[in-house]
Write a protein that holds these residues in place. Structure first.
Motif, PDB file in Angstrom:
ATOM      1  N   VAL A 203       0.836  -1.206   0.000  1.00  0.00           N
ATOM      2  CA  VAL A 203       0.000   0.000   0.000  1.00  0.00           C
ATOM      3  C   VAL A 203       0.872   1.258   0.000  1.00  0.00           C
ATOM      4  O   VAL A 203       0.550   2.247  -0.650  1.00  0.00           O
ATOM      5  CB  VAL A 203      -0.940  -0.008   1.223  1.00  0.00           C
ATOM      6  CG1 VAL A 203      -1.724   1.286   1.300  1.00  0.00           C
ATOM      7  CG2 VAL A 203      -1.871  -1.198   1.139  1.00  0.00           C
TER       8      VAL A 203
ATOM      9  N   ALA B 213       3.438   2.039  -1.454  1.00  0.00           N
ATOM     10  CA  ALA B 213       3.897   2.494  -2.759  1.00  0.00           C
ATOM     11  C   ALA B 213       2.969   3.552  -3.325  1.00  0.00           C
ATOM     12  O   ALA B 213       3.387   4.430  -4.061  1.00  0.00           O
ATOM     13  CB  ALA B 213       4.008   1.299  -3.704  1.00  0.00           C
ATOM     14  N   TRP B 214       1.691   3.456  -3.007  1.00  0.00           N
ATOM     15  CA  TRP B 214       0.730   4.445  -3.511  1.00  0.00           C
ATOM     16  C   TRP B 214       0.492   5.585  -2.544  1.00  0.00           C
ATOM     17  O   TRP B 214       0.239   6.688  -2.913  1.00  0.00           O
ATOM     18  CB  TRP B 214      -0.608   3.758  -3.813  1.00  0.00           C
ATOM     19  CG  TRP B 214      -0.564   2.991  -5.089  1.00  0.00           C
ATOM     20  CD1 TRP B 214      -0.715   3.492  -6.353  1.00  0.00           C
ATOM     21  CD2 TRP B 214      -0.323   1.606  -5.221  1.00  0.00           C
ATOM     22  NE1 TRP B 214      -0.585   2.497  -7.270  1.00  0.00           N
ATOM     23  CE2 TRP B 214      -0.343   1.320  -6.606  1.00  0.00           C
ATOM     24  CE3 TRP B 214      -0.088   0.562  -4.313  1.00  0.00           C
ATOM     25  CZ2 TRP B 214      -0.150   0.031  -7.101  1.00  0.00           C
ATOM     26  CZ3 TRP B 214       0.096  -0.698  -4.815  1.00  0.00           C
ATOM     27  CH2 TRP B 214       0.084  -0.960  -6.196  1.00  0.00           C
ATOM     28  N   LEU B 215       0.566   5.256  -1.258  1.00  0.00           N
ATOM     29  CA  LEU B 215       0.114   6.206  -0.253  1.00  0.00           C
ATOM     30  C   LEU B 215       1.162   7.270   0.077  1.00  0.00           C
ATOM     31  O   LEU B 215       0.825   8.419   0.302  1.00  0.00           O
ATOM     32  CB  LEU B 215      -0.267   5.449   1.018  1.00  0.00           C
ATOM     33  CG  LEU B 215      -1.462   6.019   1.746  1.00  0.00           C
ATOM     34  CD1 LEU B 215      -2.670   6.051   0.828  1.00  0.00           C
ATOM     35  CD2 LEU B 215      -1.752   5.180   2.974  1.00  0.00           C
ATOM     36  N   GLY B 216       2.431   6.850   0.112  1.00  0.00           N
ATOM     37  CA  GLY B 216       3.472   7.802   0.464  1.00  0.00           C
ATOM     38  C   GLY B 216       3.382   8.231   1.920  1.00  0.00           C
ATOM     39  O   GLY B 216       2.816   7.516   2.751  1.00  0.00           O
TER      40      GLY B 216
END
Lengths: 660, 144, 537
Positions: free
Chosen positions: C24, C26-29
């Motif tokens: 997750v 990788a998208w959320l930062g």
């Protein structure tokens, strides 16, 4: 009995005091300010009520001994150190005495200490003392006893040095601490010896006839005797017995309520309590009883004789305390349960009248602006009526005026001593009687000098008049200060009679702490002798004679004191100079010690400091030289070191190179 | 367990292990050092399998599989790390990394001489003729 | 099999949630939710552990000898300790949510907890190795992510390279241990080694070599001399949070692994363990303390202090392998548990103090010990708490550190082995040297005048860590019964599982001779693990 909540939750008494100490320490200066006495007061009052109820429960129980487990402090396999409490007649009575007298003194102190710097600090330390003292009488384990023994010592040290800016107060605190250390050293050794011999420190095992007592007896008579002497050594320090009594008069540098609470009513009786608690041991130890008796006797006489000529009001009372403690040890020296009971009886009554005497002296000091020389006072009875009347009650009780409390308990001691067989005890009884006369005389002297006649010093008189009229301080004798005095005065008058007449003495009650058999024995002994009427009569006569003589000498202006001092100049000088004991101690102990200390200091500076510096410097030098270059930051080097280390390790195991 | 069953395997595995250890100490190239450790791990795996064969159970084989799996994971980390280290120094020499050490010590081997100018330009690989080289001039890589 | 997974639910849950987070993230930062996510993960694990901690393993030795986990209270105690310390580390790292890689960061942090939990529960060399790597690999990642400067890169590289080397050493030792016994299961190894022939007819030196290599492997994790070299450099080059994590998770894991493998799984080799522990303990204590005297960088100082503490732990380890006679108050393993608890509290607490002052950009950071100057006036409460923790690190009475040291040295003396009595004396001397550099920090705080502005957030989780660790250090120091009992129970549990058949009075003279006179019984175990027959060639 152990299912009663007053016994089960007896730990609340010390716990609440500790809480009060913490609260006052944290919140005292910042938020409570002039109310800083309240937590301590509430804790003490709570303790008094709770312990009174516990006392009733104990008195009505068939089997009046209960061990109350509270906390397991440390448990590792076989080792078990517990904060366990012992509730029995002895501890319940002591607990009640400490909390009851304590709460009255705290109430008095809330008035007495007002406007002092460090008001909150005072009550925080007093609450800490109450916690330590109540724990001391309750714990059921010698290790814990030692811990609280030291804690009350610490509180005593802190409170003697309460006015720590005064050099003499600081010196007195130090003296008390150091002198007590001598006794405590022996006490600790005694505890170690019990641990080594019995493998336990719990009262439950040490005092059990078939366990600790048997082991101690089996280890040889010398062991038991040594144990008892070492324990007694602790008592000598704490209870200010000859030759370690020198700290108590100096301890009067502390605030007067502290003198009343710690150095008269409670802490100094810890030694008596401890010896009474271990009476089963002392009874079996050959020769120790005589030592206790002689020390008690010598202390009682020397202190009373010294008190005859002192001019410092509080010091007279301090010597009186030492002398009365000597009486208690005389009784303990008999080595029977009856003796221990008589001692505790005297502890109980003494707490009332001696606390009252000190509080009265505090009131006088306030009125005279801190004056302590009795020769500069006089005629105070018209300015401070309540103080005067209550002081009179206490003085009469101390003197052994017939039917007052001191009379009954002192009589119990003298009767016990007299009736015990042996020449030493007969002699001790005689000394006790002489001391009783001296007691009546010196307290009568103090009383008459302070309260009767006319003021001897113009400045003091003005000060007192100003104090009485000036409403800025509030009334000279407000309720918060009068009430404790009156309650204590009633106690001083009645307690002895109530116990002796209504309950038939403390023996039936207190001997229960020592088990069934000693109880029966002691009761039989008590019944056989009944009240020693002859001794009673004799001591009454002696007391009245002492008081009468004091009136003749000091009740009105009289040439007799000076003339007598001239006639008996050597004796007078001995008394005034306190047998030169302080000087003797200075020459025999302090000076050599200082010389040794100076030598040690040289040694310390050269050798020990050198070593300490070496401990810090040599490893650092070694590390800088040999170890630091190894940590050079290179990964291959680190890896090489690891692999070489591994090679060493493998060499060690493969070639069976084993140390040792 | 008769020793003969495993003797030769053990000798080989120890040799592999030792070569790896020696390589780790002697080599300066970060990638070669990691490969040396891999060699040590393979030596261990060999002995594990040999012991498994000798004892007649599968514990050794299972262990060897785990060793290989973990080695793979470590290789992934190693590659990422080596890449980052390379970006900083443009060199794979381990002697570049000796700034953290006891204060006041001099390393026995001096740091490699810094090149006159460390170029931070990106040198893209040559693409096959069919492709068009992307237009990227004077770009620098964030060395963070 | 199902109950094995059930038993490991807490760790599996953490691993599962962490894996999900890696994806997750990788998208959320960076997001404020990550620390909360870590908290929830650890809370879930704690809930699961509360449920499974009462589970009991098979009674039968043969059945236990094929289990990959052990169900004793030693494992449960350390798993709780891992969770609690993980919570503390997450609280210390509360403000790392702004990192670009926050998700990966917190996921790696909680994986350390899972790793230590699995090490504690492992009953098999394979699982033990895998769980040790589960601590190491996230550590590499964390060291890389924590700071983005050259020093941090260097620290990460050093730790990585030396750690994989140490892993190889550990593995070789494990392989040899398997070779000697014929199983990777600790219970089975223990039972099988009671066979008089196992040690003597195989290559006789394999056993001792296995001990040496395994000790090297765990020695690296514990930062014991001569495997400690990375410690100073790596601690200095990373952040306070990572230094705290590094000084606790690998060290505890190494020690627990050593207890399981060296003390219990390989009977008949106690003498080697005791002797090597003795040598390494002396070297470790002495080097750690003397090097710490020279340090000015606070993390580097704590690194060498950690080396010294590893030495004290090795004293307990050796004592545990010698096993004091019954009736001694501390017999080794219990002292180690006690020491671990105290060490976790004081070292994490102290790093939290150091971290506390770096959190506000305006205030001064603590990098060198000079930066402690004047904290006693500028920040009285944290300074007082730090003093408590330092006193505990010294090992003075009324702190938990005192009981830790006392129990370890007591266990050493209780072995009645002359070498170990000497070792206790050396340890005490070392504690005296150690007092010097801890006291110096206290002296800086109270006797020097401070400079600059000191700021800290009193409402931060980091401060909560400081308060709680210091309070527990003090409270448990005054009333050590709960910890002492916990330690005692754990030690009894792990000892009970490996009940020794060796008679007490013969054990200390010549273990190997005694081994050969004992009847060989463990046929059931042999059958269960199938390690009785060599393959036919």
């Amino acid at each position: 009995m152990s299912d009663s909540i007053f016994v089960q939750y007896i730990w609340l008494v010390p716990a609440v005091s500790l809480l009060a100490a913490v609260i006052t320490a944290i919140a005292g200066n910042r938020w409570l300010k002039q109310q800083a006495w309240l937590p301590c007061m509430l804790a003490a009052a709570f303790g008094a009520v709770w312990s009174a109820l516990a006392l009733v429960v104990v008195a009505q129980a068939d089997e009046p001994v209960a061990f109350v487990p509270v906390l397991e402090w440390l448990t590792v396999s076989d080792l078990r150190v517990a904060y366990e409490l012992l509730v029995d007649p002895l501890s319940a009575l002591m607990l009640f005495m400490v909390t009851f007298v304590g709460s009255l003194i705290v109430a008095f102190a809330s008035w007495y200490m007002a406007h002092e710097e460090g008001y909150a600090r005072f009550f925080s330390e007093v609450a800490l003392f109450l916690f330590s003292m109540t724990s001391l009488v309750l714990v059921a384990n010698l290790l814990m006893l030692y811990v609280f023994w030291e804690l009350v010592g610490l509180c005593s040290y802190l409170l003697i040095g309460f006015y720590y800016t005064r050099p003499c107060a600081a010196a007195a605190a130090k003296k008390a601490f150091v002198v007590n250390r001598i006794g405590d050293f022996g006490f600790a050794l005694g505890i170690f010896l019990i641990w080594v011999t019995c493998g336990t420190l719990s009262y439950r095992q040490v005092l059990a006839v078939d366990q600790g007592l048997q082991q101690l007896t089996a280890a040889g008579p010398a062991v038991l005797t040594t144990v008892c002497l070492l324990l007694f050594c602790g008592a000598v320090g704490k209870s200010a017995q000859f030759p370690l009594h020198v700290w108590l008069p100096d301890a009067m540098e502390g605030p007067t309520p502290v003198s009343a609470l710690i150095h008269a009513a409670t802490m100094v009786t810890a030694g008596v309590y401890m010896v009474a608690r271990f009476t089963p041991l002392f009874a079996q130890a050959a020769g120790v009883g005589t030592v206790v008796l002689v020390i008690g006797c010598v202390t009682a006489f020397i202190a009373a004789f010294t008190a005859l000529t002192q001019t410092d009001f509080k010091r007279i009372l301090a010597y009186s305390t030492i002398s009365q403690l000597g009486y208690m040890f005389m009784a303990l020296g008999i080595g029977t349960v009856a003796g221990a009971v008589a001692a505790i009886f005297h502890v109980f009554t003494h707490a009332f009248f001696k606390a009252l005497l000190f509080l009265g002296s505090g009131s006088v000091m306030h009125a005279t602006g801190g004056e302590l020389n009795v020769w500069r006072m006089g005629g105070l009875r018209k300015y401070l009526p309540v103080t005067h009347w209550t002081f009179l009650c206490a003085a009469l009780a101390l003197a052994g005026f017939p039917l007052l409390s001191g009379f009954w308990s002192k009589d119990a001691i003298l009767a016990t001593v007299w009736q015990a067989s042996g020449a030493a005890t007969q002699l001790a009884g005689a000394v006790g009687l002489i001391t009783a006369a001296l007691t009546a005389f010196y307290i009568g002297r103090a009383y008459f000098l302070v309260f009767w006649g006319e003021p001897r010093d113009r400045a003091i008189e003005e000060q007192v008049e100003h104090y009485v009229r000036d409403e800025a301080h509030g009334p000279p004798e407000p309720l918060i200060m009068k009430a404790p005095l009156i309650v204590l005065a009633v106690g001083s008058v009645l307690v002895g009679a109530v116990i002796a007449l209504a309950f038939g003495g403390l023996v039936p009650f207190l001997a229960g702490a020592y088990g069934v058999e000693p109880l029966a024995h002691a009761t039989a002994e008590h019944d056989a002798h009944g009240h020693a009427w002859g001794m009673m009569l004799l001591s009454a006569v002696v007391a009245l004679a002492g008081l009468g003589l004091a009136y003749v000498f000091y009740g009105q202006p009289s040439p007799w004191p000076d003339r007598l001092a001239e006639q008996l100049a050597p004796l007078y000088r001995i008394s005034v100079n306190k047998f030169w004991l302080d000087e003797l101690g200075l020459i025999l102990v302090v000076r050599p010690m200082l010389a040794i200390a100076a030598a040690c200091r040289v040694l310390d500076n050269v050798l020990v400091d050198g070593l300490v510096h070496a401990v810090a410097a040599v490893p650092a030098w070694f590390a800088r030289l040999a170890l630091r270059p190894m940590h050079n930051g290179l990964v291959p080097f680190y890896a090489l070191a690891m692999l070489l280390g591994l090679a060493v390790i493998l060499t060690l195991v493969l070639f069976q190179i084993q140390g040792g | 367990m008769p020793v003969e069953f495993v003797r030769n395997y053990l000798i080989i595995s120890s040799v592999l292990f030792s070569i790896g250890a020696a390589g780790f100490v002697a080599r300066r190239n970060l990638i070669t050092m990691f490969l040396s450790v891999e060699l040590m791990l393979q030596g261990v795996a060999l002995s594990l399998v040999a012991f498994g064969r000798a004892w007649g159970n599968y514990h050794g084989e299972v262990f060897a599989l785990f060793v290989i799996a973990v080695a793979a994971a470590e290789a992934a980390i190693a590659l990422a790390l080596v890449l980052v280290l390379y970006r900083h120094r443009h060199s794979l020499d381990v002697f570049w990394w000796q700034q953290l050490r006891e204060p006041g010590t001099t390393p026995p081997v001096p740091e490699p001489v810094e090149e006159a100018e460390v170029s931070t330009e990106v040198h893209w690989p040559k693409l096959p003729p069919a492709g068009i080289e992307p237009v990227r001039e004077k770009e620098t890589i964030d060395v963070g | 099999m199902v109950d094995l997974f059930l038993y490991l639910t807490p760790e599996l849950l953490i691993i599962l949630l962490a894996s999900a987070a890696y994806v997750v993230a990788a998208w959320l930062g960076p997001a404020r939710l990550w620390p909360w996510w870590a908290l929830v993960t650890l809370a879930c694990a704690a809930g699961a552990l509360a449920v499974v901690s009462g589970m009991e393993g098979p009674e039968d030795t043969a059945a236990a000898a094929v289990r990959a986990v052990s169900y004793d209270s030693f494992a449960v105690t350390l798993r709780w300790l891992a969770l609690a310390s993980g919570l503390a580390i997450v609280a210390m790292a509360w403000y790392r949510a702004e990192l670009a890689t926050a998700g990966e960061y917190y996921a790696s942090l909680v994986l350390l907890v899972a790793g230590l939990g699995l090490v504690a529960a492992a009953n098999d060399l394979v699982l033990l190795f895998a769980s040790l790597e589960l601590i190491s690999i996230p550590t590499y990642v964390l060291l890389y992510m924590e700071r983005r400067d050259l020093e941090a890169r260097e620290a990460a590289a050093k730790y990585f390279y030396l750690s994989v080397l140490a892993s190889a050493l550990f593995l070789f030792g494990a392989a040899l241990a398997y070779g000697v016994t014929g199983s990777t299961n600790f219970r089975a190894m223990h039972e099988l080694l009671l066979d008089p022939d196992r040690l003597s007819t195989s290559v006789p030196s394999l056993g001792p070599m296995a001990i040496g290599l395994l000790l090297a492997g765990v020695g690296f994790k514990m930062a014991a001399v001569p495997f400690h070299f990375y410690a100073g450099d790596v601690y200095q080059g990373t952040s306070n949070v990572m230094a705290a994590a590094l000084s606790w998770f690998p060290k505890a894991a190494g020690l627990v692994a050593a207890v399981r493998v060296l003390v219990f799984a390989l009977p008949g080799l106690e003498r080697e363990v005791a002797w090597l522990s003795w040598v390494i303990a002396v070297a470790t204590m002495t080097l750690g303390n003397t090097m710490a005297l020279l340090q000015t960088n606070v993390r580097r100082l704590m690194a060498f202090s950690g080396v010294a503490h590893a030495g004290y732990m090795l004293v307990g380890l050796g004592a545990a392998s010698l096993q004091a006679p019954p009736g001694a108050w501390f017999r080794g393993v219990d002292s180690l548990v006690l020491y671990l608890v105290s060490y976790a509290l004081m070292t994490i607490g102290f790093f939290a103090v150091v971290e506390l002052f770096g959190q506000n950009p305006g205030g001064r950071r603590i990098e060198s010990i000079d930066d402690f100057a004047g904290l006693g006036q500028q920040a009285p409460l944290p300074a007082a708490l730090a003093t408590v923790l330092l006193i505990s690190l010294i090992g003075l009475p009324f702190t938990l550190g005192f009981w830790g040291k006392l129990s370890v040295f007591y266990a050493a003396i209780a072995t009645r082995d002359a070498r170990y009595v000497v070792l206790a004396v050396i340890g005490l001397l070392n504690a005296a040297i150690g007092a010097f550099y801890y006291l110096r920090i206290i002296a800086y705080m109270y006797l020097r005048s401070g400079y600059g502005r000191v700021e800290y957030r009193a409402a931060s989780p980091t401060f909560a860590v400081v308060v709680i660790t210091a309070a527990l250090t003090l409270l448990l120091g005054i009333w050590p019964r709960p910890v002492a009992q916990l330690a005692y129970r754990s030690a009894t549990a792990v000892q009970g599982a490996f009940a020794r058949q060796i008679p007490e009075h013969t054990r200390r003279h010549d273990v190997r001779r005694q081994v050969s006179t004992r009847p060989f019984r463990p046929t059931a175990v042999q059958a269960a693990v199938g390690a009785g027959h060599a393959a036919e060639y």
